[in-house]
Design an enzyme around this catalytic site. Sequence first.
Site, mmCIF file in Angstrom:
data_model
loop_
_atom_site.group_PDB
_atom_site.id
_atom_site.type_symbol
_atom_site.label_atom_id
_atom_site.label_comp_id
_atom_site.label_asym_id
_atom_site.label_seq_id
_atom_site.Cartn_x
_atom_site.Cartn_y
_atom_site.Cartn_z
ATOM 1 N N THR A 82 10.961 -4.030 0.922
ATOM 2 C CA THR A 82 10.188 -4.903 1.788
ATOM 3 C C THR A 82 10.587 -6.359 1.556
ATOM 4 O O THR A 82 11.579 -6.647 0.876
ATOM 5 C CB THR A 82 8.671 -4.625 1.635
ATOM 6 N N LYS A 88 15.009 -6.904 2.780
ATOM 7 C CA LYS A 88 15.490 -5.901 3.746
ATOM 8 C C LYS A 88 16.912 -6.176 4.242
ATOM 9 O O LYS A 88 17.703 -5.255 4.412
ATOM 10 C CB LYS A 88 14.547 -5.835 4.950
ATOM 11 N N TYR A 107 -2.590 -4.617 11.352
ATOM 12 C CA TYR A 107 -3.612 -3.608 11.042
ATOM 13 C C TYR A 107 -4.715 -4.143 10.137
ATOM 14 O O TYR A 107 -5.615 -3.401 9.737
ATOM 15 C CB TYR A 107 -2.977 -2.340 10.436
ATOM 16 N N ASP A 120 11.251 1.627 10.596
ATOM 17 C CA ASP A 120 10.154 0.923 11.277
ATOM 18 C C ASP A 120 10.009 1.383 12.729
ATOM 19 O O ASP A 120 8.897 1.576 13.231
ATOM 20 C CB ASP A 120 10.377 -0.598 11.238
ATOM 21 N N ARG A 141 0.830 -1.221 0.000
ATOM 22 C CA ARG A 141 0.000 0.000 0.000
ATOM 23 C C ARG A 141 0.862 1.269 0.000
ATOM 24 O O ARG A 141 0.324 2.371 0.044
ATOM 25 C CB ARG A 141 -0.941 -0.016 1.202
ATOM 26 N N SER A 142 2.175 1.102 -0.080
ATOM 27 C CA SER A 142 3.037 2.285 -0.085
ATOM 28 C C SER A 142 2.710 3.256 -1.220
ATOM 29 O O SER A 142 2.746 4.477 -1.011
ATOM 30 C CB SER A 142 4.511 1.861 -0.157
#
Length: 293
Positions: free
Chosen positions: A72, A76, A233, A112, A26-27
């Site tokens: 991501t 990473k 979330y 983060d 969703r970035s």
Amino acid sequence: MQLDGSKGAAGAASACVIGDPIAHSRSPIIHNYWLANLGLPGEYTRRRVLSAELDDFLNDVRSGALRGGNVTVPHKEAIARKVDRLTDTARRLGAVNTVWAEDGLVWGDNTDGTGFLANLDDRSPGWDAVSDMAVVLGAGGAARAIVFALLQRGFLDVVITNRSESRAGQLATELEDEGKSRLRVVDWDKRSEILAGAAFVVNTTSLGMTGQPPLPIELECLPAHAVVHDIVYAPLETTLLKAARDRGLKAVDGLGMLLHQAVPGFARWFGQKPQVTQELRQLIVDDMNRSKT
Ligand code: ATR
């Protein structure tokens, strides 16, 4: 390298998120909202990048073809080994989620922990007023950034509990600051009783996520002033957060961490510090409702 949703405008200020898979990210919604809102030219896309293509991505950043990007799963750690310079935080965590170029060198940072702290400061001001004991459930990559952030924020006793105790032990050993002994590992079976005396508890495991079983934990021992946070979330209200609210405890969902971790990267690539607004939050919630994830 597969470009998804990119116009690939040559010369335009552009950044992207890389990963594999990447379609779920969703970035782009977040950064393109900020670009539009601030009236800035540029674009933010997502790219599916395989491990063998990481050097091509870094070369695009080094040459200025890209202003930078987010990194991501599963890249990473690999990117942390490949960039020219690491911030102190990224070096300690051994993982990078944000890259940019300065004077021809590619830098890597890990935001983060910043996102985690900023979200709590935003949604629950004063959450760290009693900073004696915090409990972290889980010991994966997210837990690592969070434990480090809690130490930086001054928590005196950070308890890590994880299904695989050896992983918790390794995390504690790697992040312990010299001689201060502020990290403790507690058996996963004791996760409910250890909550007595905790001012803050956070779930960093995947339990509670849509499609996963709920996190099995009892909150009875938690003091009334404790703040309960779930970095999950989707759904916004996990079983853990509902149980906390039912007990009258302050509960904070994980969506804001996703939004706030994006702020430093945007500021570096596009030159303005963006705001995390209710409107942006709602955009993501609407997207989650559309895709049911
Ligand atoms: P991330 O990088 O997002 O933190 P991760 O490294 O895969 O993801 O870590 C996932 C976390 O969820 C780990 O703490 C994992 O526990 P293990 O280290 O024992 O694997 C935890 N987790 C996942 N499924 C779990 C389950 N069914 N019960 C308990 N913990 C679980």
